[in-house]
Scaffold this motif. Structure first.
Motif, PDB file in Angstrom:
ATOM      1  N   ASP A   1       0.837  -1.195   0.000  1.00  0.00           N
ATOM      2  CA  ASP A   1       0.000   0.000   0.000  1.00  0.00           C
ATOM      3  C   ASP A   1       0.874   1.248   0.000  1.00  0.00           C
ATOM      4  O   ASP A   1       2.078   1.175   0.188  1.00  0.00           O
ATOM      5  CB  ASP A   1      -0.911   0.001   1.231  1.00  0.00           C
ATOM      6  N   GLY A   2       0.201   2.354  -0.167  1.00  0.00           N
ATOM      7  CA  GLY A   2       0.934   3.612  -0.097  1.00  0.00           C
ATOM      8  C   GLY A   2       1.227   4.197  -1.454  1.00  0.00           C
ATOM      9  O   GLY A   2       0.813   3.650  -2.491  1.00  0.00           O
ATOM     10  N   PRO A   3       1.916   5.313  -1.464  1.00  0.00           N
ATOM     11  CA  PRO A   3       2.181   6.004  -2.729  1.00  0.00           C
ATOM     12  C   PRO A   3       3.083   5.190  -3.658  1.00  0.00           C
ATOM     13  O   PRO A   3       3.857   4.339  -3.192  1.00  0.00           O
ATOM     14  CB  PRO A   3       2.882   7.293  -2.287  1.00  0.00           C
ATOM     15  N   ARG A   4       2.941   5.450  -4.963  1.00  0.00           N
ATOM     16  CA  ARG A   4       3.809   4.766  -5.930  1.00  0.00           C
ATOM     17  C   ARG A   4       5.259   5.152  -5.659  1.00  0.00           C
ATOM     18  O   ARG A   4       5.607   6.336  -5.662  1.00  0.00           O
ATOM     19  CB  ARG A   4       3.422   5.168  -7.347  1.00  0.00           C
ATOM     20  N   THR A   5       6.061   4.123  -5.443  1.00  0.00           N
ATOM     21  CA  THR A   5       7.465   4.331  -5.115  1.00  0.00           C
ATOM     22  C   THR A   5       8.307   3.441  -6.015  1.00  0.00           C
ATOM     23  O   THR A   5       8.015   2.254  -6.165  1.00  0.00           O
ATOM     24  CB  THR A   5       7.718   3.972  -3.638  1.00  0.00           C
ATOM     25  N   PHE A   6       9.343   4.027  -6.591  1.00  0.00           N
ATOM     26  CA  PHE A   6      10.219   3.259  -7.479  1.00  0.00           C
ATOM     27  C   PHE A   6      11.606   3.171  -6.862  1.00  0.00           C
ATOM     28  O   PHE A   6      12.185   4.196  -6.472  1.00  0.00           O
ATOM     29  CB  PHE A   6      10.274   3.909  -8.867  1.00  0.00           C
ATOM     30  N   VAL A   7      12.103   1.951  -6.777  1.00  0.00           N
ATOM     31  CA  VAL A   7      13.385   1.713  -6.120  1.00  0.00           C
ATOM     32  C   VAL A   7      14.414   1.231  -7.148  1.00  0.00           C
ATOM     33  O   VAL A   7      14.072   0.540  -8.114  1.00  0.00           O
ATOM     34  CB  VAL A   7      13.259   0.674  -4.983  1.00  0.00           C
ATOM     35  N   ASP A   8      15.666   1.603  -6.903  1.00  0.00           N
ATOM     36  CA  ASP A   8      16.724   1.142  -7.804  1.00  0.00           C
ATOM     37  C   ASP A   8      17.222  -0.230  -7.351  1.00  0.00           C
ATOM     38  O   ASP A   8      16.721  -0.809  -6.389  1.00  0.00           O
ATOM     39  CB  ASP A   8      17.843   2.191  -7.898  1.00  0.00           C
ATOM     40  N   ARG A   9      18.220  -0.730  -8.037  1.00  0.00           N
ATOM     41  CA  ARG A   9      18.658  -2.106  -7.754  1.00  0.00           C
ATOM     42  C   ARG A   9      19.330  -2.228  -6.396  1.00  0.00           C
ATOM     43  O   ARG A   9      19.534  -3.328  -5.903  1.00  0.00           O
ATOM     44  CB  ARG A   9      19.597  -2.588  -8.851  1.00  0.00           C
ATOM     45  N   ASN A  10      19.669  -1.083  -5.798  1.00  0.00           N
ATOM     46  CA  ASN A  10      20.251  -1.117  -4.464  1.00  0.00           C
ATOM     47  C   ASN A  10      19.211  -0.927  -3.363  1.00  0.00           C
ATOM     48  O   ASN A  10      19.551  -0.802  -2.190  1.00  0.00           O
ATOM     49  CB  ASN A  10      21.334  -0.042  -4.340  1.00  0.00           C
ATOM     50  N   GLY A  11      17.953  -0.839  -3.781  1.00  0.00           N
ATOM     51  CA  GLY A  11      16.885  -0.709  -2.799  1.00  0.00           C
ATOM     52  C   GLY A  11      16.580   0.718  -2.383  1.00  0.00           C
ATOM     53  O   GLY A  11      15.783   0.948  -1.477  1.00  0.00           O
ATOM     54  N   VAL A  12      17.222   1.687  -3.047  1.00  0.00           N
ATOM     55  CA  VAL A  12      16.964   3.091  -2.716  1.00  0.00           C
ATOM     56  C   VAL A  12      15.683   3.545  -3.413  1.00  0.00           C
ATOM     57  O   VAL A  12      15.528   3.348  -4.622  1.00  0.00           O
ATOM     58  CB  VAL A  12      18.142   3.988  -3.156  1.00  0.00           C
ATOM     59  N   ALA A  13      14.793   4.141  -2.647  1.00  0.00           N
ATOM     60  CA  ALA A  13      13.536   4.661  -3.203  1.00  0.00           C
ATOM     61  C   ALA A  13      13.858   5.963  -3.935  1.00  0.00           C
ATOM     62  O   ALA A  13      13.898   7.030  -3.334  1.00  0.00           O
ATOM     63  CB  ALA A  13      12.526   4.896  -2.095  1.00  0.00           C
ATOM     64  N   ARG A  14      14.067   5.874  -5.248  1.00  0.00           N
ATOM     65  CA  ARG A  14      14.561   7.033  -5.999  1.00  0.00           C
ATOM     66  C   ARG A  14      13.482   8.082  -6.264  1.00  0.00           C
ATOM     67  O   ARG A  14      13.786   9.264  -6.392  1.00  0.00           O
ATOM     68  CB  ARG A  14      15.181   6.559  -7.316  1.00  0.00           C
ATOM     69  N   VAL A  15      12.245   7.638  -6.412  1.00  0.00           N
ATOM     70  CA  VAL A  15      11.172   8.614  -6.624  1.00  0.00           C
ATOM     71  C   VAL A  15       9.879   8.068  -6.035  1.00  0.00           C
ATOM     72  O   VAL A  15       9.606   6.866  -6.094  1.00  0.00           O
ATOM     73  CB  VAL A  15      10.994   8.958  -8.129  1.00  0.00           C
ATOM     74  N   GLN A  16       9.142   8.980  -5.446  1.00  0.00           N
ATOM     75  CA  GLN A  16       7.845   8.637  -4.855  1.00  0.00           C
ATOM     76  C   GLN A  16       6.864   9.715  -5.281  1.00  0.00           C
ATOM     77  O   GLN A  16       7.180  10.902  -5.205  1.00  0.00           O
ATOM     78  CB  GLN A  16       7.972   8.604  -3.330  1.00  0.00           C
ATOM     79  N   ILE A  17       5.696   9.287  -5.775  1.00  0.00           N
ATOM     80  CA  ILE A  17       4.708  10.279  -6.198  1.00  0.00           C
ATOM     81  C   ILE A  17       3.458  10.139  -5.328  1.00  0.00           C
ATOM     82  O   ILE A  17       3.015   9.041  -5.022  1.00  0.00           O
ATOM     83  CB  ILE A  17       4.368  10.156  -7.694  1.00  0.00           C
ATOM     84  N   LYS A  18       2.946  11.299  -4.927  1.00  0.00           N
ATOM     85  CA  LYS A  18       1.794  11.326  -4.022  1.00  0.00           C
ATOM     86  C   LYS A  18       0.722  12.245  -4.585  1.00  0.00           C
ATOM     87  O   LYS A  18       1.029  13.264  -5.206  1.00  0.00           O
ATOM     88  CB  LYS A  18       2.214  11.839  -2.645  1.00  0.00           C
ATOM     89  N   GLN A  19      -0.517  11.895  -4.294  1.00  0.00           N
ATOM     90  CA  GLN A  19      -1.632  12.726  -4.748  1.00  0.00           C
ATOM     91  C   GLN A  19      -1.802  13.976  -3.911  1.00  0.00           C
ATOM     92  O   GLN A  19      -2.432  14.927  -4.334  1.00  0.00           O
ATOM     93  CB  GLN A  19      -2.927  11.921  -4.738  1.00  0.00           C
ATOM     94  N   GLY A  20      -1.239  13.965  -2.716  1.00  0.00           N
ATOM     95  CA  GLY A  20      -1.374  15.110  -1.841  1.00  0.00           C
ATOM     96  C   GLY A  20      -2.637  15.040  -1.021  1.00  0.00           C
ATOM     97  O   GLY A  20      -3.506  14.208  -1.246  1.00  0.00           O
ATOM     98  N   ALA A  21      -2.687  15.897  -0.037  1.00  0.00           N
ATOM     99  CA  ALA A  21      -3.850  15.951   0.856  1.00  0.00           C
ATOM    100  C   ALA A  21      -4.457  17.343   0.767  1.00  0.00           C
ATOM    101  O   ALA A  21      -3.794  18.325   1.113  1.00  0.00           O
ATOM    102  CB  ALA A  21      -3.420  15.642   2.287  1.00  0.00           C
ATOM    103  N   PRO A  22      -5.699  17.435   0.285  1.00  0.00           N
ATOM    104  CA  PRO A  22      -6.303  18.747   0.052  1.00  0.00           C
ATOM    105  C   PRO A  22      -6.307  19.665   1.273  1.00  0.00           C
ATOM    106  O   PRO A  22      -6.291  20.876   1.136  1.00  0.00           O
ATOM    107  CB  PRO A  22      -7.736  18.399  -0.364  1.00  0.00           C
ATOM    108  N   ARG A  23      -6.301  19.055   2.472  1.00  0.00           N
ATOM    109  CA  ARG A  23      -6.405  19.906   3.660  1.00  0.00           C
ATOM    110  C   ARG A  23      -5.044  20.323   4.215  1.00  0.00           C
ATOM    111  O   ARG A  23      -4.974  20.943   5.255  1.00  0.00           O
ATOM    112  CB  ARG A  23      -7.197  19.178   4.745  1.00  0.00           C
ATOM    113  N   VAL A  24      -3.984  19.935   3.556  1.00  0.00           N
ATOM    114  CA  VAL A  24      -2.657  20.250   4.088  1.00  0.00           C
ATOM    115  C   VAL A  24      -2.028  21.408   3.316  1.00  0.00           C
ATOM    116  O   VAL A  24      -1.519  21.216   2.209  1.00  0.00           O
ATOM    117  CB  VAL A  24      -1.718  19.023   4.007  1.00  0.00           C
ATOM    118  N   PRO A  25      -2.068  22.606   3.865  1.00  0.00           N
ATOM    119  CA  PRO A  25      -1.429  23.736   3.182  1.00  0.00           C
ATOM    120  C   PRO A  25       0.046  23.445   2.958  1.00  0.00           C
ATOM    121  O   PRO A  25       0.761  23.053   3.865  1.00  0.00           O
ATOM    122  CB  PRO A  25      -1.611  24.898   4.165  1.00  0.00           C
ATOM    123  N   GLY A  26       0.484  23.625   1.740  1.00  0.00           N
ATOM    124  CA  GLY A  26       1.880  23.362   1.404  1.00  0.00           C
ATOM    125  C   GLY A  26       2.067  22.018   0.732  1.00  0.00           C
ATOM    126  O   GLY A  26       2.999  21.829  -0.036  1.00  0.00           O
TER     127      GLY A  26
END
Lengths: 133, 187
Positions: free
Chosen positions: B123-148
């Motif tokens: 579960d959770g946001p789409r996360t892409f990891v490299d061959r060393n297991g580092v989460a290189r990019v994560q994309i989130k839809q955001g939360a409408p109630r969170v300013p910023g």
């Protein structure tokens, strides 16, 4: 905001916390106790909310989520839990995807993997008075 | 495309092989680039000039036209790159090779896959990891109630697992630079 974070409802103002945008700084396991140090994101309306500065993407507060009386715990998918570091060289375990309470206990899932915590006691959430990191 | 030779009206005929300097309108000094740039610019005319026979004024004009040709070639190359990115749905990238702000979520997913990174299960946001297991990019839809953080956004890490902005600078986890705005086009 509650949804996959239904266990937050047990805390005062829990519906005004954004765990998905928060960061886990450090999970600690001690005898019958599990704690998660958090960089918590508060929503407008929370008693400790303050407008974020231009340098921050939200109202962050240091917080401690603590489980006492733990009789069992597991931490799976640790392979996902490589902590990142930032400009201050501080490590973090990313954000959370869910925090629920079911018949098997508490389940905390996120970039840190999956924590399963069994306890008869309700967890506590203590927020720092300051926003400092 | 039509070709025309410009210069003094009474100049001698120039053997084709000696025409070393030429310029085009909306074209380039390279045939391949010229075709691409002209096709992009919709240009249908190519002008050739030889400084040795056309005089100083013509030489200056030729030099200026050559500069224009280089610019045209660059524009053409950019257009080609843009076209390739559009076909493959890849984001425009910064000098650091990271997706520019306001890229679409789907293009970032394609970009991550093109790097050979794999999507993390669970579960959770789409996360892409490299061959060393580092989460290189994560994309989130955001939360409408969170300013910023109310809008969709992406977070990037380098190979050393440091949080970075789109320019490759190491940033604070709390900073807006760790929350690069994106356009959400995923279901």
């Amino acid at each position: 905001m509650i949804g996959p974070f239904s266990a937050l409802a047990a805390f005062p103002g829990g519906e005004l916390i954004d765990l998905a945008g928060s960061f886990v700084l450090e999970p600690l396991v001690r005898y019958q106790q599990v704690t998660l140090e958090l960089d918590l994101v508060l929503l407008p309306g929370h008693p400790k909310y303050a407008s974020p500065s231009a340098e921050e993407a939200g109202c962050f507060r240091r917080a401690t989520l603590r489980f006492d009386g733990v009789t069992q715990m597991s931490w799976s998918r640790q392979v996902d839990a490589l902590p990142a570091t930032d400009a201050a060289d501080e490590p973090d375990y990313g954000s959370l995807a869910s925090f629920v309470h079911d018949a098997e206990g508490y389940r905390v899932e996120g970039d840190l993997g999956v924590l399963r915590i069994v306890t008869a006691e309700a967890p506590s959430l203590e927020l720092s008075e300051t926003t400092s990191s | 495309m039509t070709l025309a030779v410009s210069g003094p009206t009474t100049r001698p005929k120039i053997p084709t092989a000696t025409v070393g300097a030429f310029a085009s309108r909306g074209g380039s000094s390279s045939t391949t680039a010229l075709r691409s740039a002209s096709a992009h610019a919709g240009s249908s005319e190519l002008v050739l000039a030889h400084p040795a026979v056309a005089g100083p004024a013509a030489a200056g004009a030729a030099a200026a036209a050559a500069r224009g040709a280089v610019a045209g070639a660059k524009a053409g190359a950019r257009a080609i790159g843009k076209g390739v990115r559009a076909v493959r749905n890849l984001p425009a990238t910064t000098a650091a090779g990271l997706p520019k702000p306001n890229s679409s979520a789907s293009s970032i997913v394609n970009w991550a896959k093109s790097k050979g990174w794999t999507q993390r299960a669970g579960d959770g946001p789409r996360t892409f990891v490299d061959r060393n297991g580092v989460a290189r990019v994560q994309i989130k839809q955001g939360a409408p109630r969170v300013p910023g953080s109310e809008g969709p956004h992406a977070a990037f890490r380098n190979a050393q697992n440091q949080r970075i902005d789109v320019n490759g600078n190491v940033v604070s986890r709390r900073s807006p630079a760790n929350h690069t705005p994106i356009r959400w086009d995923l279901s």
